[in-house]
Design a protein around this motif. Sequence first.
Motif, PDB file in Angstrom:
ATOM      1  N   CYS A 230       0.839  -1.199   0.000  1.00 41.35           N
ATOM      2  CA  CYS A 230       0.000   0.000   0.000  1.00 41.35           C
ATOM      3  C   CYS A 230       0.873   1.249   0.000  1.00 41.35           C
ATOM      4  CB  CYS A 230      -0.960  -0.006   1.191  1.00 41.35           C
ATOM      5  SG  CYS A 230      -0.187   0.345   2.774  1.00 41.35           S
ATOM      6  N   ASP A 231       0.264   2.409   0.260  1.00 41.59           N
ATOM      7  CA  ASP A 231       1.019   3.654   0.144  1.00 41.59           C
ATOM      8  C   ASP A 231       1.630   4.092   1.476  1.00 41.59           C
ATOM      9  OD1 ASP A 231      -1.215   4.343   1.528  1.00 41.59           O
ATOM     10  OD2 ASP A 231      -1.759   6.052   0.254  1.00 41.59           O
ATOM     11  N   TYR A 232       1.679   3.188   2.447  1.00 36.97           N
ATOM     12  CA  TYR A 232       2.258   3.569   3.728  1.00 36.97           C
ATOM     13  C   TYR A 232       3.735   3.938   3.567  1.00 36.97           C
ATOM     14  CZ  TYR A 232       3.721   3.581   8.586  1.00 36.97           C
ATOM     15  OH  TYR A 232       4.240   3.969   9.790  1.00 36.97           O
ATOM     16  N   ALA A 233       4.104   5.101   4.079  1.00 29.81           N
ATOM     17  CA  ALA A 233       5.488   5.563   3.993  1.00 29.81           C
ATOM     18  C   ALA A 233       5.777   6.453   5.178  1.00 29.81           C
ATOM     19  CB  ALA A 233       5.714   6.338   2.695  1.00 29.81           C
ATOM     20  N   ALA A 234       6.798   6.128   5.929  1.00 29.08           N
ATOM     21  CA  ALA A 234       7.121   6.942   7.104  1.00 29.08           C
ATOM     22  C   ALA A 234       8.611   6.910   7.373  1.00 29.08           C
ATOM     23  CB  ALA A 234       6.368   6.413   8.325  1.00 29.08           C
TER      24      ALA A 234
ATOM     25  N   PRO B  65       5.294  -6.395   9.481  1.00 28.82           N
ATOM     26  CA  PRO B  65       4.021  -6.174   8.801  1.00 28.82           C
ATOM     27  C   PRO B  65       3.651  -4.696   8.742  1.00 28.82           C
ATOM     28  CG  PRO B  65       3.702  -7.243  10.930  1.00 28.82           C
ATOM     29  CD  PRO B  65       5.165  -7.200  10.699  1.00 28.82           C
ATOM     30  N   CYS B  66       2.979  -4.317   7.667  1.00 27.92           N
ATOM     31  CA  CYS B  66       2.551  -2.927   7.489  1.00 27.92           C
ATOM     32  C   CYS B  66       1.461  -2.593   8.504  1.00 27.92           C
ATOM     33  CB  CYS B  66       2.017  -2.742   6.076  1.00 27.92           C
ATOM     34  SG  CYS B  66       1.252  -1.143   5.809  1.00 27.92           S
ATOM     35  N   PRO B  67       1.519  -1.424   9.107  1.00 28.33           N
ATOM     36  CA  PRO B  67       0.510  -1.057  10.099  1.00 28.33           C
ATOM     37  C   PRO B  67      -0.795  -0.604   9.448  1.00 28.33           C
ATOM     38  CG  PRO B  67       2.061   0.730   9.829  1.00 28.33           C
ATOM     39  CD  PRO B  67       2.552  -0.401   8.961  1.00 28.33           C
ATOM     40  N   GLN B  68      -0.767  -0.392   8.138  1.00 29.21           N
ATOM     41  CA  GLN B  68      -1.911   0.220   7.484  1.00 29.21           C
ATOM     42  C   GLN B  68      -2.765  -0.788   6.714  1.00 29.21           C
ATOM     43  OE1 GLN B  68      -1.450   4.315   5.679  1.00 29.21           O
ATOM     44  NE2 GLN B  68      -1.804   3.168   3.799  1.00 29.21           N
TER      45      GLN B  68
END
Length: 572
Positions: free
Chosen positions: A227-231, A388-391
């Motif tokens: 997905c688009d999660y980015a931090a 794992p991705c949080p989103q």
Amino acid sequence: MRFSKYFLPTLKEFPKEAKEISHVLLLKSGLIKPLMSGVYEYLPLGLRVIKNIKAIIREEMDRIGGQELLLPVLTNRELWDESKRWDDFGEEMFKFKDRNKRDLCLAPTHEEIITDLARREIQSYRELPQLWYQIQTKFRDEPRPRGAVLRIRQFFMKDSYSLDRDFEGLDKSFEKHYDAYTRIFRKCGLDIVVVGASSGVMGGSQSNEFMFLSESGEDSIALCDKCDYAANIEVATTRLQPICGEKKKIKEIHTPVVGTVDAVSNFLKKPKELFIKSLLYIIKNKPVFVLVRGDHDVNENKLASILGFEFRPAHTEEVKELTGAEIGYISPIGIDNVKTYADSNLRNSNGMITGANKNEYHIEGVDITRDINIEKFIDIITVKNNDPCPQCKNGTIKIKKAIELGHLFKLGTKYSKSMKCLFTDNDGTEKPIVMGSYGIGIERLMAAVIDKFHDNKGILWPVSVAPFLIHIIPIDISNDNVKETSEELYETFLRENIEPLIDDRDERPGFKFHDADLIGIPVQIIVGDRSLKEGFCEIKLRHEEKKQRISPSEVISFVKKLIFQERKKYEV
RNA sequence: CGGGGCGUAGCGCAGUCCGGUAGCGCGCUUGGUUCGGGACCAAGAAGUCGGAGGUUCAAAUCCUCUCGCCCCGACCA
């Protein structure tokens, strides 16, 4: 420009002190020279690139209604005391005294100056919003400058500041900048990842960084592959599966190895995620336990933002005094007078292993809810590759290195409140101006462009920032035909308002080709006797291998068409 | 601030261990030959050996202190 007269000290050998490719090429192609640690001279060719980058930025800032101004670099202490940043910046600020013994500093950024200007000049909601920006030198006494211009102590920054009546206005200003930044970086040919970030000493709520992916980068960012999660890793989170082992009683076990999770997990042949790592911090002079899962590390940046900036890891002696054991064999179990914070991912875990507060002993079968009195579960770990991705449901986090090129901050009222920057709203009440601040590092942007556009011979400037568009290379200037033709081309381009660089030096061809490929001007026009006799010049794009044979009379229109096509690639 | 490396001609380096008054390549100057991917020949100029102090008949070289630069880490909008 005539190469023979141009101050362009290219290097024949690779500068061995340079490790990052941008550093190597900045030095080798004569764009910059070092003066002292973290301070560089910008030579004519390099300055041309910087000017082009600034022009792109100005165009886009003006487009969103920005008004350029120029602020002092030399500033007085009083202003910085008002926001407490004289102390918060600390050593990073270049501080000194004037002849009257007054404290001064070289501005590392300009929120205070802007806020001061605004509070003196803005009185009414009718004068809002405002969007002011500056492109100028800033100073930061970095602990370690590195990678040529990637981290320097004196640098150009575009900084803009939005002044709004309310938070809705701030949201709009923020969006405008988001768009402008996207356009700016695209025009420079760079792919950018926008990440959620920490606002650190700047303060404020939302903060986004514009990141250029590069191994040269100092920042690590967490990206989801689905997905688009980015931090930024400083704030990135994850959602680990809670460990639910078998519910059993706690039991002491002998672990006669060095007290690291690695060593104990090897010794017991148990995976690291079964461990609870207990760390003792001293926060505002009080000891506090921080618990994370054994396969992850504490993120001190998160710790600071949750528990306050006044913290440090406990010293060895303090740990021993409080727990009776060495670091590595400790845990909150049996120690009731110390507050314990645990990472959210530890919630509901059981069957865990942790220290027994006795050297060379651990406890197994720990149920975090049953056995430990947790003050609060907080997000406190550093995200790792493949977490794992949080989103999203099934995405995986990948950690990448990146260079921070731009940063957007929603400052809110941090500065306007502390510095009393107030306006009268239409209801007659006084309110603090709502502010945002938005920076771009100019030299870093230049380095990022080189990082992306280069090959083993040198730079391949995109036309949008290239120092020159055209490089005329006469093969042998002692040949009249060659000399006349290339001079004629040079003059014609000048009349067309395109200034070429012409290599009019009495050098051998190979020598000239190497310099040309190194400095990377997009269009090379090669004029040689051999091909002239057959009736053509050779046109070559620096980033392509193929050469095209064009008759001298058609060169101008052909090259103009080429440039037009190249420009289209960087249009937004 | 911790770890590592380095300061010798404009640039890149050798010489330092084992002390005897500085050398190589590139570049530069002059002349000549060359000229389509970093040419060649000849002659030349150029160095407080980062700085200070010390040991010694004698220090680039040994000792002490100091300044600076780079890289890794810590730190950092």
